[in-house]
Design an enzyme around this catalytic site. Structure first.
Site, short mmCIF file in Angstrom:
data_model
loop_
_atom_site.label_atom_id
_atom_site.label_comp_id
_atom_site.label_asym_id
_atom_site.label_seq_id
_atom_site.Cartn_x
_atom_site.Cartn_y
_atom_site.Cartn_z
N GLY A 293 0.86 -1.19 0.00
CA GLY A 293 0.00 0.00 0.00
C GLY A 293 0.89 1.24 0.00
N GLY B 169 0.10 5.10 -1.14
CA GLY B 169 -1.01 5.81 -0.52
C GLY B 169 -0.57 6.96 0.37
N ILE C 89 -0.58 7.18 3.61
CA ILE C 89 0.35 6.74 4.66
C ILE C 89 1.59 6.11 4.02
CG2 ILE C 89 0.69 5.10 6.56
CD1 ILE C 89 -2.38 5.31 7.06
N ARG D 142 -10.98 6.53 6.09
CA ARG D 142 -12.33 7.03 6.44
C ARG D 142 -12.64 8.36 5.78
NH1 ARG D 142 -13.11 7.64 12.49
NH2 ARG D 142 -10.87 8.00 12.63
N ASP E 178 -2.09 6.15 18.66
CA ASP E 178 -2.85 6.49 19.87
C ASP E 178 -1.90 6.97 20.97
OD1 ASP E 178 -5.07 5.51 18.50
OD2 ASP E 178 -4.73 3.49 19.23
N HIS F 250 -7.87 -0.49 18.93
CA HIS F 250 -7.59 0.73 18.16
C HIS F 250 -8.83 1.23 17.45
CE1 HIS F 250 -5.61 3.67 15.69
NE2 HIS F 250 -6.07 3.08 14.61
#
Ligand code: NAI
Length: 333
Positions: free
Chosen positions: A8, A11, A13, A82, A151, A180
């Site tokens: 990935g 992308g 990230i 998201r 987090d 998470h």
């Protein structure tokens, strides 16, 4: 010699994560895979004057296999992010299939690699990878990690903000346990290396907990349809990957938070079960790392009454998420 792989890699990230891994002097080979643009990303990164040899592949011509051959550490940020109004669980349908296919590639080509899952919902995608590996008879719970570092990074930053000194943020350590997503993210602020101001109002404490749990929503909202956290996630992912790489290279005593199978450490998980009053198949907590992956799951220790209540609220959601992941693979075969 350490070969790191990003699946990935083109992308939001993937690109900055690949950049940070290219900047890591311990990485000698960097394999990049995505369904688009990896040759360009790889060519670009390959001009940076650090040791890692970079290669980028696409799906045709066994690109996944070529990328994964010889991999020591595989980081997975592949999938869709998201949009406003979505929860991490809303991503499940698309990302579950992507993660399952990539896990199949790892199981067949690099079954001994350490696998670091970023793709959401992490509470479910980590069990998916585990179940796929079980199907192929290559599952080692010590080598599979859900990346929850963001987090912890957020908790450090937000606590430093409350203490009125952002320069502290690199030193503030707050254990964040559970899972998470939303209420499953449980910051143990009572164990912060830098205690919160005495007399902090309950509303301020609650707001801080909420901000750590739902910090991702701030970014989703601010990006206004453009995705979720990418740069802070890449930073967090690279931090975690760097710790795994240092541990694999033999450095002792490295502790990092991660969402792992309780099967990774029988005695640690027994202590955890006692503390939680329930058995969970996966849980995120501080984990000691070694050359073979998880050495020890570190129990929670002393938690406050408020934290106990947060843990209680997290457990049913976490159980549901785990079952969703396990069932997805069971139904797929
Ligand atoms: P993005 O859409 O910018 O990038 C995803 C990349 O995955 C794209 O380049 C896409 O082409 C690629 N991709 C899709 N299917 C693929 C496949 N089968 N094989 C290889 N690559 C494939 O999304 P972004 O923002 O980079 O987020 C990626 C994931 O990370 C999302 O699931 C997101 O929810 C998650 N995330 C996790 C966080 C965490 O703390 N663990 C924090 C923030 C995001």
């Amino acid at each position: 010699m350490v070969k790191a792989v990003v699946l990935g890699a083109a992308g939001g990230i993937g690109q900055p994560l690949a950049l940070l891994l290219k900047a890591n002097p311990l990485v000698t080979e960097l394999g990049l895979f995505d369904i688009v643009n990896t040759p360009g990303v790889a060519a670009d990164l390959s001009h940076i004057s650090t040791p890692a040899k970079v290669e980028g592949y696409l799906p045709p011509d066994e690109g996944l296999k070529k990328t994964l051959t010889g991999a020591d550490v595989v980081v997975i940020p592949a999938g869709v992010p998201r949009k406003p109004g979505m929860t991490r669980d809303d991503l499940f349908k698309i990302n579950a299939g992507i993660v399952k296919d990539l896990a199949t590639g790892i199981a067949t080509t690099a079954p001994k690699a350490f696998v670091l899952v970023i793709s959401n919902p992490v509470n479910s995608t980590v069990p998916i990878v585990a179940e796929v590996f079980k199907k192929f008879g290559v599952y080692d719970p010590k080598r599979l990690f859900g990346v929850t570092t963001l987090d912890v990074v957020r908790a450090s930053t937000f606590v430093a903000e409350i203490l009125g000194d952002l320069s502290l943020s690199k030193d503030v350590v707050v254990p964040v346990v559970g899972g998470h997503s939303g209420v499953t993210i449980v910051p143990l602020l009572s164990q912060s290396s830098h205690p919160l101001p005495s007399g902090l109002a309950k509303e301020s404490y609650d707001a801080l907990v909420n901000r750590i749990q739902f910090g991702g929503d701030e970014v989703v909202k601010a990006k206004n349809g453009g995705g979720s956290a990418t740069l802070s996630m890449a930073y967090a992912g690279a931090e975690f990957a760097a710790k795994v790489i240092r541990a694999v290279k033999g450095e002792k005593g490295i502790v990092a938070p991660s969402y792992v199978s309780v099967e990774a450490d029988a005695s640690g998980s027994a202590a955890l079960t006692k503390e939680l009053g329930e058995e969970l198949a996966y849980f995120s907590s501080n984990v000691e790392l070694g050359t073979e992956g998880v050495v020890k799951i570190i129990p929670l220790g002393k938690v406050s009454e408020a934290e106990q209540a947060l843990i209680k609220a997290a457990i049913p959601e976490l159980k549901k998420n785990i079952t969703t992941g396990v069932n997805f693979v069971a139904e797929a075969y």
